[in-house]
Design a protein around this motif. Structure first.
Motif, PDB file in Angstrom:
ATOM      1  N   ASP A  55     -24.584 -68.907 -15.226  1.00 46.61           N
ATOM      2  CA  ASP A  55     -25.311 -70.063 -14.718  1.00 46.61           C
ATOM      3  C   ASP A  55     -25.251 -70.136 -13.339  1.00 46.61           C
ATOM      4  OD1 ASP A  55     -25.920 -70.789 -17.546  1.00 46.61           O
ATOM      5  OD2 ASP A  55     -23.608 -70.986 -17.922  1.00 46.61           O
ATOM      6  N   ARG A  56     -24.063 -70.043 -12.613  1.00 45.76           N
ATOM      7  CA  ARG A  56     -24.024 -70.375 -11.362  1.00 45.76           C
ATOM      8  C   ARG A  56     -22.962 -69.391 -10.380  1.00 45.76           C
ATOM      9  NH1 ARG A  56     -23.074 -76.125  -8.695  1.00 45.76           N
ATOM     10  NH2 ARG A  56     -25.125 -76.174  -9.072  1.00 45.76           N
ATOM     11  N   GLN A  57     -23.613 -68.962  -9.496  1.00 44.56           N
ATOM     12  CA  GLN A  57     -22.498 -68.160  -8.422  1.00 44.56           C
ATOM     13  C   GLN A  57     -21.910 -69.052  -7.145  1.00 44.56           C
ATOM     14  OE1 GLN A  57     -24.544 -64.500  -7.467  1.00 44.56           O
ATOM     15  NE2 GLN A  57     -23.556 -63.361  -8.975  1.00 44.56           N
ATOM     16  N   VAL A  58     -20.888 -68.947  -6.933  1.00 41.69           N
ATOM     17  CA  VAL A  58     -20.337 -69.622  -5.871  1.00 41.69           C
ATOM     18  C   VAL A  58     -20.071 -68.297  -4.813  1.00 41.69           C
ATOM     19  CG1 VAL A  58     -18.402 -71.033  -4.951  1.00 41.69           C
ATOM     20  CG2 VAL A  58     -19.002 -71.094  -7.249  1.00 41.69           C
ATOM     21  N   LEU A  59     -21.031 -68.474  -3.747  1.00 41.16           N
ATOM     22  CA  LEU A  59     -21.242 -67.493  -2.871  1.00 41.16           C
ATOM     23  C   LEU A  59     -20.211 -67.347  -1.533  1.00 41.16           C
ATOM     24  CD1 LEU A  59     -24.967 -67.801  -2.390  1.00 41.16           C
ATOM     25  CD2 LEU A  59     -23.735 -66.294  -4.121  1.00 41.16           C
ATOM     26  N   ASN A  60     -19.730 -66.419  -1.260  1.00 43.95           N
ATOM     27  CA  ASN A  60     -18.844 -66.284   0.136  1.00 43.95           C
ATOM     28  C   ASN A  60     -19.416 -64.967   0.767  1.00 43.95           C
ATOM     29  OD1 ASN A  60     -16.878 -63.819  -0.475  1.00 43.95           O
ATOM     30  ND2 ASN A  60     -16.739 -64.873  -2.263  1.00 43.95           N
ATOM     31  N   ALA A  61     -18.791 -64.945   2.023  1.00 44.55           N
ATOM     32  CA  ALA A  61     -19.125 -63.742   3.036  1.00 44.55           C
ATOM     33  C   ALA A  61     -18.071 -63.061   3.223  1.00 44.55           C
ATOM     34  CB  ALA A  61     -19.689 -64.385   4.255  1.00 44.55           C
ATOM     35  N   ALA A  62     -16.997 -62.914   2.254  1.00 49.64           N
ATOM     36  CA  ALA A  62     -15.856 -61.860   2.282  1.00 49.64           C
ATOM     37  C   ALA A  62     -16.404 -60.842   1.916  1.00 49.64           C
ATOM     38  CB  ALA A  62     -14.591 -62.334   1.541  1.00 49.64           C
ATOM     39  N   ALA A  63     -15.506 -59.592   2.569  1.00 43.53           N
ATOM     40  CA  ALA A  63     -14.513 -59.451   3.450  1.00 43.53           C
ATOM     41  C   ALA A  63     -14.946 -59.401   5.060  1.00 43.53           C
ATOM     42  CB  ALA A  63     -13.801 -58.266   3.314  1.00 43.53           C
ATOM     43  N   LEU A  64     -16.294 -59.875   5.079  1.00 42.26           N
ATOM     44  CA  LEU A  64     -17.053 -59.630   6.360  1.00 42.26           C
ATOM     45  C   LEU A  64     -16.354 -61.036   7.113  1.00 42.26           C
ATOM     46  CD1 LEU A  64     -18.571 -57.872   8.058  1.00 42.26           C
ATOM     47  CD2 LEU A  64     -20.503 -58.845   7.572  1.00 42.26           C
ATOM     48  N   TYR A  65     -15.191 -61.163   7.463  1.00 37.23           N
ATOM     49  CA  TYR A  65     -14.706 -62.395   8.233  1.00 37.23           C
ATOM     50  C   TYR A  65     -15.060 -62.243   9.800  1.00 37.23           C
ATOM     51  CZ  TYR A  65     -11.977 -63.291   4.008  1.00 37.23           C
ATOM     52  OH  TYR A  65     -11.538 -63.438   2.633  1.00 37.23           O
ATOM     53  N   PRO A  66     -15.365 -63.264  10.343  1.00 35.13           N
ATOM     54  CA  PRO A  66     -15.564 -63.176  11.941  1.00 35.13           C
ATOM     55  C   PRO A  66     -14.273 -62.614  12.372  1.00 35.13           C
ATOM     56  CG  PRO A  66     -16.095 -65.372  10.966  1.00 35.13           C
ATOM     57  CD  PRO A  66     -15.319 -64.733  10.003  1.00 35.13           C
ATOM     58  N   GLY A  67     -14.515 -61.534  13.210  1.00 37.60           N
ATOM     59  CA  GLY A  67     -13.531 -60.939  13.778  1.00 37.60           C
ATOM     60  C   GLY A  67     -13.666 -60.356  15.215  1.00 37.60           C
ATOM     61  N   LEU A  68     -14.138 -61.322  16.086  1.00 34.41           N
ATOM     62  CA  LEU A  68     -14.751 -60.946  17.466  1.00 34.41           C
ATOM     63  C   LEU A  68     -13.684 -61.118  18.595  1.00 34.41           C
ATOM     64  CD1 LEU A  68     -18.467 -62.566  16.918  1.00 34.41           C
ATOM     65  CD2 LEU A  68     -17.591 -60.042  16.639  1.00 34.41           C
ATOM     66  N   ALA A  69     -14.043 -60.708  19.798  1.00 37.65           N
ATOM     67  CA  ALA A  69     -13.341 -60.873  20.704  1.00 37.65           C
ATOM     68  C   ALA A  69     -14.350 -61.076  22.038  1.00 37.65           C
ATOM     69  CB  ALA A  69     -12.296 -59.743  21.325  1.00 37.65           C
ATOM     70  N   PRO A  70     -14.122 -62.253  22.649  1.00 40.70           N
ATOM     71  CA  PRO A  70     -12.977 -63.140  22.641  1.00 40.70           C
ATOM     72  C   PRO A  70     -13.138 -64.103  21.324  1.00 40.70           C
ATOM     73  CG  PRO A  70     -14.563 -63.829  24.285  1.00 40.70           C
ATOM     74  CD  PRO A  70     -15.086 -62.443  24.097  1.00 40.70           C
ATOM     75  N   LEU A  71     -12.072 -64.692  20.785  1.00 35.61           N
ATOM     76  CA  LEU A  71     -11.989 -65.456  19.812  1.00 35.61           C
ATOM     77  C   LEU A  71     -12.891 -66.535  19.560  1.00 35.61           C
ATOM     78  CD1 LEU A  71      -8.116 -65.723  19.327  1.00 35.61           C
ATOM     79  CD2 LEU A  71      -9.602 -64.123  17.988  1.00 35.61           C
ATOM     80  N   ARG A  72     -13.340 -67.055  20.982  1.00 35.42           N
ATOM     81  CA  ARG A  72     -14.171 -68.351  20.802  1.00 35.42           C
ATOM     82  C   ARG A  72     -15.633 -67.808  20.246  1.00 35.42           C
ATOM     83  NH1 ARG A  72     -13.959 -66.886  26.073  1.00 35.42           N
ATOM     84  NH2 ARG A  72     -15.814 -66.286  27.099  1.00 35.42           N
ATOM     85  N   GLN A  73     -16.055 -66.561  20.103  1.00 32.85           N
ATOM     86  CA  GLN A  73     -17.271 -66.094  19.438  1.00 32.85           C
ATOM     87  C   GLN A  73     -16.922 -66.285  17.786  1.00 32.85           C
ATOM     88  OE1 GLN A  73     -19.569 -62.850  21.440  1.00 32.85           O
ATOM     89  NE2 GLN A  73     -17.251 -62.259  21.646  1.00 32.85           N
ATOM     90  N   ASN A  74     -16.054 -66.359  17.198  1.00 34.40           N
ATOM     91  CA  ASN A  74     -15.854 -66.458  15.979  1.00 34.40           C
ATOM     92  C   ASN A  74     -16.144 -67.946  15.370  1.00 34.40           C
ATOM     93  OD1 ASN A  74     -14.807 -63.767  15.827  1.00 34.40           O
ATOM     94  ND2 ASN A  74     -12.976 -64.368  16.094  1.00 34.40           N
ATOM     95  N   ALA A  75     -16.284 -68.866  16.301  1.00 33.97           N
ATOM     96  CA  ALA A  75     -16.551 -70.263  15.953  1.00 33.97           C
ATOM     97  C   ALA A  75     -18.193 -70.073  15.819  1.00 33.97           C
ATOM     98  CB  ALA A  75     -16.153 -71.238  16.757  1.00 33.97           C
ATOM     99  N   ARG A  76     -18.833 -69.581  16.741  1.00 29.66           N
ATOM    100  CA  ARG A  76     -20.277 -69.464  16.730  1.00 29.66           C
ATOM    101  C   ARG A  76     -20.671 -68.677  15.453  1.00 29.66           C
ATOM    102  NH1 ARG A  76     -23.942 -66.633  21.317  1.00 29.66           N
ATOM    103  NH2 ARG A  76     -26.028 -66.841  20.410  1.00 29.66           N
ATOM    104  N   ALA A  77     -20.074 -67.459  14.991  1.00 28.33           N
ATOM    105  CA  ALA A  77     -20.462 -66.536  13.967  1.00 28.33           C
ATOM    106  C   ALA A  77     -20.044 -67.280  12.895  1.00 28.33           C
ATOM    107  CB  ALA A  77     -19.414 -65.418  14.033  1.00 28.33           C
ATOM    108  N   ALA A  78     -19.111 -68.005  12.571  1.00 27.27           N
ATOM    109  CA  ALA A  78     -18.766 -68.720  11.387  1.00 27.27           C
ATOM    110  C   ALA A  78     -19.819 -69.754  11.062  1.00 27.27           C
ATOM    111  CB  ALA A  78     -17.412 -69.254  11.282  1.00 27.27           C
ATOM    112  N   ARG A  79     -20.243 -70.557  12.045  1.00 27.76           N
ATOM    113  CA  ARG A  79     -21.250 -71.454  11.971  1.00 27.76           C
ATOM    114  C   ARG A  79     -22.577 -70.944  11.541  1.00 27.76           C
ATOM    115  NH1 ARG A  79     -21.980 -76.890  13.746  1.00 27.76           N
ATOM    116  NH2 ARG A  79     -19.798 -76.885  13.105  1.00 27.76           N
ATOM    117  N   LEU A  80     -22.834 -69.597  12.059  1.00 27.90           N
ATOM    118  CA  LEU A  80     -24.067 -68.901  11.825  1.00 27.90           C
ATOM    119  C   LEU A  80     -24.166 -68.575  10.309  1.00 27.90           C
ATOM    120  CD1 LEU A  80     -26.781 -67.628  12.439  1.00 27.90           C
ATOM    121  CD2 LEU A  80     -25.654 -65.695  13.396  1.00 27.90           C
ATOM    122  N   ALA A  81     -22.903 -68.140   9.906  1.00 25.59           N
ATOM    123  CA  ALA A  81     -23.033 -67.462   8.619  1.00 25.59           C
ATOM    124  C   ALA A  81     -22.940 -68.604   7.626  1.00 25.59           C
ATOM    125  CB  ALA A  81     -21.302 -66.906   8.264  1.00 25.59           C
TER     126      ALA A  81
END
Length: 279
Positions: A55-81
């Motif tokens: 009936d329903r799927q609860v969606l996630n983007a694992a195991a593609l966690y944000p893993g960028l350097a510098p780390l501050r880019q991960n906040a932008r990536a997470a928001r985009l995802a």
């Protein structure tokens, strides 16, 4: 009874493109496994859910966690995802729900993203890796995040990040992933117990993917602690009915939730996964 799949993946194209352009390997999600947010893929997903009685799927983007350097880019990536996944959920809000990703190990940024997820995007909770950069995500550094998850009564799915634990004689990636995933799923249960998380954060709804790895093969004292914890487990065991039965025996059927690992598991294998869960 509503049949909800708590372990299903979606990798938005814009998110994958953002990570790939900055050097993170997304080749698997971009080409090998059909799980993007295009209209055609979402229609295909819904059709397979209908065919299998989900009936329903609860969606996630694992195991593609944000893993960028510098780390501050991960906040932008997470928001985009999370924004892209929320848009996909919005195409069929009665069929889809969302577990967001966070820009770990940045705690302040993760708290801001959690607030956005829960209060603006309507997420059910988040998906976290059991470990990041070789250290547990249950260490005290993350206590403020767990406190916020507890306040929000959030669902928390622990899904491996892809630790390449162990090695085989032939060293195929598939075997290395499988060994690493079992290690992550097992150790997160032990870390949860050691940190007394069920008592400290009783309102979080924690789900460990793949029936907790090998945790139900551990000693009786540990199994008693698992049974009295708040931990739940998903049913994705690659068709291993013995493992699923062992999990049910120790924590009860009500704490085993449907998890399919879609789109890794799809078509006839998806129908079989739902059948095994129901029986």
């Amino acid at each position: 009874m509503t049949v909800t799949d708590w372990h299903a993946h979606l990798w938005p194209r814009a998110y994958c493109d953002f990570l790939a352009a900055r050097g993170q390997d997304c080749s698997h999600q971009q080409g090998v496994v059909p799980g993007d947010d295009s209209a055609a893929m979402l229609r295909r997903r819904l059709q397979q859910m209908d065919d299998c009685g989900i009936d329903r799927q609860v969606l996630n983007a694992a195991a593609l966690y944000p893993g960028l350097a510098p780390l501050r880019q991960n906040a932008r990536a997470a928001r985009l995802a999370n924004e892209a996944m929320a848009e996909a959920v919005g195409t069929s809000p009665d069929r889809f729900a969302l577990l967001g990703v966070l820009p770990l190990p940045l705690v302040a940024e993760s708290l801001r993203e959690l607030d956005h997820l829960m209060n603006h995007l309507g997420a059910r909770g988040v998906v976290l890796p059991p470990a990041l950069h070789g250290t547990s995500t249950l260490r005290p550094h993350y206590d403020p995040l767990y406190a916020a998850l507890d306040d929000a009564r959030a669902v928390l799915l622990y899904h491996p990040a892809g630790t390449r634990a162990g090695a085989s004689l032939c060293d195929p990636d598939a075997v290395a992933w499988s060994v690493g995933a079992i290690a992550e799923q097992t150790t997160v249960v032990l870390d949860w117990l050691a940190a007394d998380m069920s008592h400290r954060f009783p309102h979080i709804r924690p789900i460990v993917s793949r029936a907790g790895g090998a945790c139900f093969l551990l000693d009786p004292d540990t199994l008693r602690d698992v049974a009295t914890s708040t931990l739940c487990f998903d049913s994705h065991t690659q068709g291993n009915t013995a493992a699923l039965g062992l999990a049910e025996r120790h924590v009860g059927r009500h704490r085993i939730l449907l998890g399919t690992d879609y789109p890794f598991i799809r078509d006839a294998r998806l129908a079989e996964a739902v059948r095994l869960f129901r029986h």
